[in-house]
Design a protein around this motif. Structure first.
Motif, PDB file in Angstrom:
ATOM      1  N   ASP A   1      31.443 -31.081 -13.003  1.00  0.00           N
ATOM      2  CA  ASP A   1      31.434 -30.971 -14.458  1.00  0.00           C
ATOM      3  C   ASP A   1      31.238 -32.306 -15.156  1.00  0.00           C
ATOM      4  O   ASP A   1      31.498 -32.424 -16.347  1.00  0.00           O
ATOM      5  CB  ASP A   1      32.741 -30.338 -14.949  1.00  0.00           C
ATOM      6  CG  ASP A   1      32.689 -28.821 -14.902  1.00  0.00           C
ATOM      7  OD1 ASP A   1      31.611 -28.264 -15.166  1.00  0.00           O
ATOM      8  OD2 ASP A   1      33.719 -28.200 -14.592  1.00  0.00           O
TER       9      ASP A   1
ATOM     10  N   GLN B   1      27.791 -35.225 -10.654  1.00  0.00           N
ATOM     11  CA  GLN B   1      26.482 -34.691 -10.282  1.00  0.00           C
ATOM     12  C   GLN B   1      25.632 -35.763  -9.612  1.00  0.00           C
ATOM     13  O   GLN B   1      24.944 -35.495  -8.622  1.00  0.00           O
ATOM     14  CB  GLN B   1      25.790 -34.127 -11.524  1.00  0.00           C
ATOM     15  CG  GLN B   1      26.470 -32.890 -12.084  1.00  0.00           C
ATOM     16  CD  GLN B   1      25.983 -32.502 -13.460  1.00  0.00           C
ATOM     17  OE1 GLN B   1      24.954 -32.971 -13.925  1.00  0.00           O
ATOM     18  NE2 GLN B   1      26.725 -31.649 -14.141  1.00  0.00           N
TER      19      GLN B   1
ATOM     20  N   ASP C   1      21.616 -21.650 -14.711  1.00  0.00           N
ATOM     21  CA  ASP C   1      21.308 -22.101 -13.358  1.00  0.00           C
ATOM     22  C   ASP C   1      22.083 -21.326 -12.297  1.00  0.00           C
ATOM     23  O   ASP C   1      21.581 -21.095 -11.192  1.00  0.00           O
ATOM     24  CB  ASP C   1      21.599 -23.601 -13.223  1.00  0.00           C
ATOM     25  CG  ASP C   1      20.569 -24.451 -13.953  1.00  0.00           C
ATOM     26  OD1 ASP C   1      19.503 -23.909 -14.308  1.00  0.00           O
ATOM     27  OD2 ASP C   1      20.831 -25.645 -14.168  1.00  0.00           O
ATOM     28  N   LEU C   2      23.309 -20.924 -12.613  1.00  0.00           N
ATOM     29  CA  LEU C   2      24.112 -20.188 -11.636  1.00  0.00           C
ATOM     30  C   LEU C   2      23.489 -18.842 -11.284  1.00  0.00           C
ATOM     31  O   LEU C   2      23.798 -18.261 -10.239  1.00  0.00           O
ATOM     32  CB  LEU C   2      25.534 -19.992 -12.160  1.00  0.00           C
ATOM     33  CG  LEU C   2      26.416 -21.246 -12.204  1.00  0.00           C
ATOM     34  CD1 LEU C   2      27.761 -20.937 -12.830  1.00  0.00           C
ATOM     35  CD2 LEU C   2      26.608 -21.825 -10.803  1.00  0.00           C
TER      36      LEU C   2
ATOM     37  N   HIS D   1      29.017 -27.980  -7.403  1.00  0.00           N
ATOM     38  CA  HIS D   1      28.948 -28.060  -8.862  1.00  0.00           C
ATOM     39  C   HIS D   1      30.000 -29.041  -9.358  1.00  0.00           C
ATOM     40  O   HIS D   1      31.156 -28.976  -8.966  1.00  0.00           O
ATOM     41  CB  HIS D   1      29.188 -26.703  -9.516  1.00  0.00           C
ATOM     42  CG  HIS D   1      29.163 -26.808 -11.012  1.00  0.00           C
ATOM     43  ND1 HIS D   1      30.312 -26.867 -11.760  1.00  0.00           N
ATOM     44  CD2 HIS D   1      28.126 -26.931 -11.885  1.00  0.00           C
ATOM     45  CE1 HIS D   1      29.982 -27.005 -13.038  1.00  0.00           C
ATOM     46  NE2 HIS D   1      28.683 -27.037 -13.135  1.00  0.00           N
TER      47      HIS D   1
ATOM     48  N   SER E   1      23.993 -29.152 -14.023  1.00  0.00           N
ATOM     49  CA  SER E   1      24.145 -28.617 -15.371  1.00  0.00           C
ATOM     50  C   SER E   1      25.615 -28.332 -15.632  1.00  0.00           C
ATOM     51  O   SER E   1      26.413 -28.129 -14.713  1.00  0.00           O
ATOM     52  CB  SER E   1      23.327 -27.333 -15.542  1.00  0.00           C
ATOM     53  OG  SER E   1      23.629 -26.405 -14.509  1.00  0.00           O
ATOM     54  N   THR E   2      25.945 -28.304 -16.922  1.00  0.00           N
ATOM     55  CA  THR E   2      27.258 -27.873 -17.379  1.00  0.00           C
ATOM     56  C   THR E   2      27.042 -26.993 -18.600  1.00  0.00           C
ATOM     57  O   THR E   2      25.914 -26.795 -19.058  1.00  0.00           O
ATOM     58  CB  THR E   2      28.147 -29.073 -17.760  1.00  0.00           C
ATOM     59  OG1 THR E   2      27.479 -29.834 -18.787  1.00  0.00           O
ATOM     60  CG2 THR E   2      28.415 -29.968 -16.561  1.00  0.00           C
TER      61      THR E   2
ATOM     62  N   PHE F   1      24.056 -27.975  -8.379  1.00  0.00           N
ATOM     63  CA  PHE F   1      23.816 -27.534  -9.752  1.00  0.00           C
ATOM     64  C   PHE F   1      23.929 -28.733 -10.689  1.00  0.00           C
ATOM     65  O   PHE F   1      24.992 -29.340 -10.814  1.00  0.00           O
ATOM     66  CB  PHE F   1      24.819 -26.445 -10.145  1.00  0.00           C
ATOM     67  CG  PHE F   1      24.662 -25.195  -9.323  1.00  0.00           C
ATOM     68  CD1 PHE F   1      23.735 -24.228  -9.684  1.00  0.00           C
ATOM     69  CD2 PHE F   1      25.412 -24.992  -8.172  1.00  0.00           C
ATOM     70  CE1 PHE F   1      23.563 -23.084  -8.925  1.00  0.00           C
ATOM     71  CE2 PHE F   1      25.244 -23.855  -7.409  1.00  0.00           C
ATOM     72  CZ  PHE F   1      24.319 -22.895  -7.776  1.00  0.00           C
TER      73      PHE F   1
ATOM     74  N   TYR G   1      21.314 -31.893 -17.197  1.00  0.00           N
ATOM     75  CA  TYR G   1      21.564 -33.183 -16.552  1.00  0.00           C
ATOM     76  C   TYR G   1      20.708 -34.312 -17.128  1.00  0.00           C
ATOM     77  O   TYR G   1      21.229 -35.362 -17.531  1.00  0.00           O
ATOM     78  CB  TYR G   1      21.308 -33.022 -15.052  1.00  0.00           C
ATOM     79  CG  TYR G   1      21.510 -34.259 -14.204  1.00  0.00           C
ATOM     80  CD1 TYR G   1      22.758 -34.851 -14.081  1.00  0.00           C
ATOM     81  CD2 TYR G   1      20.457 -34.804 -13.471  1.00  0.00           C
ATOM     82  CE1 TYR G   1      22.954 -35.964 -13.271  1.00  0.00           C
ATOM     83  CE2 TYR G   1      20.637 -35.904 -12.659  1.00  0.00           C
ATOM     84  CZ  TYR G   1      21.884 -36.488 -12.561  1.00  0.00           C
ATOM     85  OH  TYR G   1      22.069 -37.588 -11.754  1.00  0.00           O
TER      86      TYR G   1
ATOM     87  N   LYS H   1      24.587 -24.431 -17.395  1.00  0.00           N
ATOM     88  CA  LYS H   1      25.148 -24.034 -16.102  1.00  0.00           C
ATOM     89  C   LYS H   1      25.046 -22.523 -15.911  1.00  0.00           C
ATOM     90  O   LYS H   1      24.699 -22.050 -14.827  1.00  0.00           O
ATOM     91  CB  LYS H   1      26.614 -24.470 -16.009  1.00  0.00           C
ATOM     92  CG  LYS H   1      27.308 -24.021 -14.725  1.00  0.00           C
ATOM     93  CD  LYS H   1      28.765 -24.433 -14.696  1.00  0.00           C
ATOM     94  CE  LYS H   1      29.594 -23.641 -15.689  1.00  0.00           C
ATOM     95  NZ  LYS H   1      31.040 -23.941 -15.571  1.00  0.00           N
TER      96      LYS H   1
END
Length: 328
Positions: free
Chosen positions: A221, A226, A203-204, A219, A195-196, A193, A14, A200
């Protein structure tokens, strides 16, 4: 103008993607050239040709001056063939100093083609001047992400966002106690979350370790999605630095979940030292209760935002000046 960019762009983190957004806006109308590949991670094989093809190179941001480790991405001496502008960087100081690494930084930063060294907190600037260069083309401006416009919306008064990240210890007892504070206040806990892509997936992994009932998982994308998720919260508890920065920009009261230098410095910059914490802090639940009762401090937000925008403008003017000077 062709501007080379050296940064952690394309991995889906991010904060780094927000840095890229700053550069896209600052250098609108100019061509941005990436010196790295995201998959696999590394410098492009033709990086020397790319260096020759650009007018200037921008490095940053992030905690890039790591005293014990020289990153393969940021400090390649081939960059020094062109005017280099280092911006939005900080120094993590919790590890040991490696003398060989420090000497490399000293050579790099003192090179005549380094035209700007922009630090994002006073503590990092003082460290660099004490340990690397007493004098240089230094500037100090708050984190560049503060220069961006963020969503303005009415938050959900019952939503408390938790931003966690992949790490060795995962979820600790104080985090569970903080989640219980949320439940006791009849508020909804949302795990956000930031992040992508490949970030991601890391983090997941947190989901498998945070077994707390009635959690909303959010979440998105896109950066906008975000940021909207952060703005939708009444309060945010974040292990990610730019979750904290975005929360502050959205005027969402926050608690930082890390004792890293950049978190401490940002809490001091914003007068929110009372809400500086970490995932193992026994006082975390009490700090969250205090945040619910008192809210965060946003008294100097306008000043910090204006200073961040001055920094981005200083960078833009300096970089564009390279081309203008060459044409005179």
């Amino acid at each position: 103008m062709r501007i080379g960019l050296v940064g952690y762009f394309g991995w889906g983190n991010y904060g780094d993607e927000l840095f890229l957004e700053v550069y896209k806006r600052a250098f609108a109308g100019h061509e941005l050239i990436f010196f790295h590949t995201a998959e696999p991670a590394g410098l492009k094989s033709d990086v020397e040709d790319l260096v020759d093809s650009v007018d200037a190179i921008v490095i940053g941001g992030g905690d890039l001056l790591i005293p014990w480790y020289k990153s393969w991405l940021y400090w390649d001496e081939r960059f020094l063939k062109k005017p280099v502008f280092i911006f939005g960087i900080g120094v993590p100081t919790w590890g040991k100093i490696n003398t060989e690494v420090m000497e490399h930084y000293r050579r790099f930063l003192s090179h005549p083609n380094v035209r700007l060294i922009g630090l994002r907190d006073a503590e990092s600037l003082a460290w660099v001047q004490k340990n690397l260069l007493a004098e240089g083309p230094f500037g100090f401006w708050p984190d560049m992400v503060l220069a961006l416009d963020f969503p303005v919306q009415q938050p959900d008064s019952n939503r408390v966002g938790f931003v966690l990240r992949h790490q060795n210890t995962y979820v600790t007892e104080p985090l569970y106690r903080a989640a219980e504070v949320v439940a006791a206040a009849n508020k909804d806990l949302a795990l956000i979350f930031l992040s992508t892509g490949r970030s991601k997936n890391d983090d997941l992994e947190v989901m498998r370790h945070f077994d707390f009932p009635n959690i909303d998982l959010i979440h998105r994308d896109s950066l906008q999605g975000q940021s909207n998720a952060i703005a939708s919260c009444s309060h945010l508890v974040s292990m990610k630095f730019h979750g904290v920065v975005a929360s502050y920009k959205c005027r969402v009261p926050f608690i930082s979940l890390s004792s890293a230098d950049k978190f401490k410095s940002f809490c001091m910059q914003t007068h929110n030292e009372a809400y500086s914490s970490n995932w193992a802090d026994p006082a975390l639940p009490a700090k969250l209760e205090k945040l619910f009762a008192d809210g965060g401090d946003f008294s100097n937000q306008d000043d910090l935002v204006n200073e961040a925008r001055k920094g981005v403008e200083a960078l833009r003017s300096a970089v564009i000046g390279v081309k203008n000077n060459a044409q005179e």
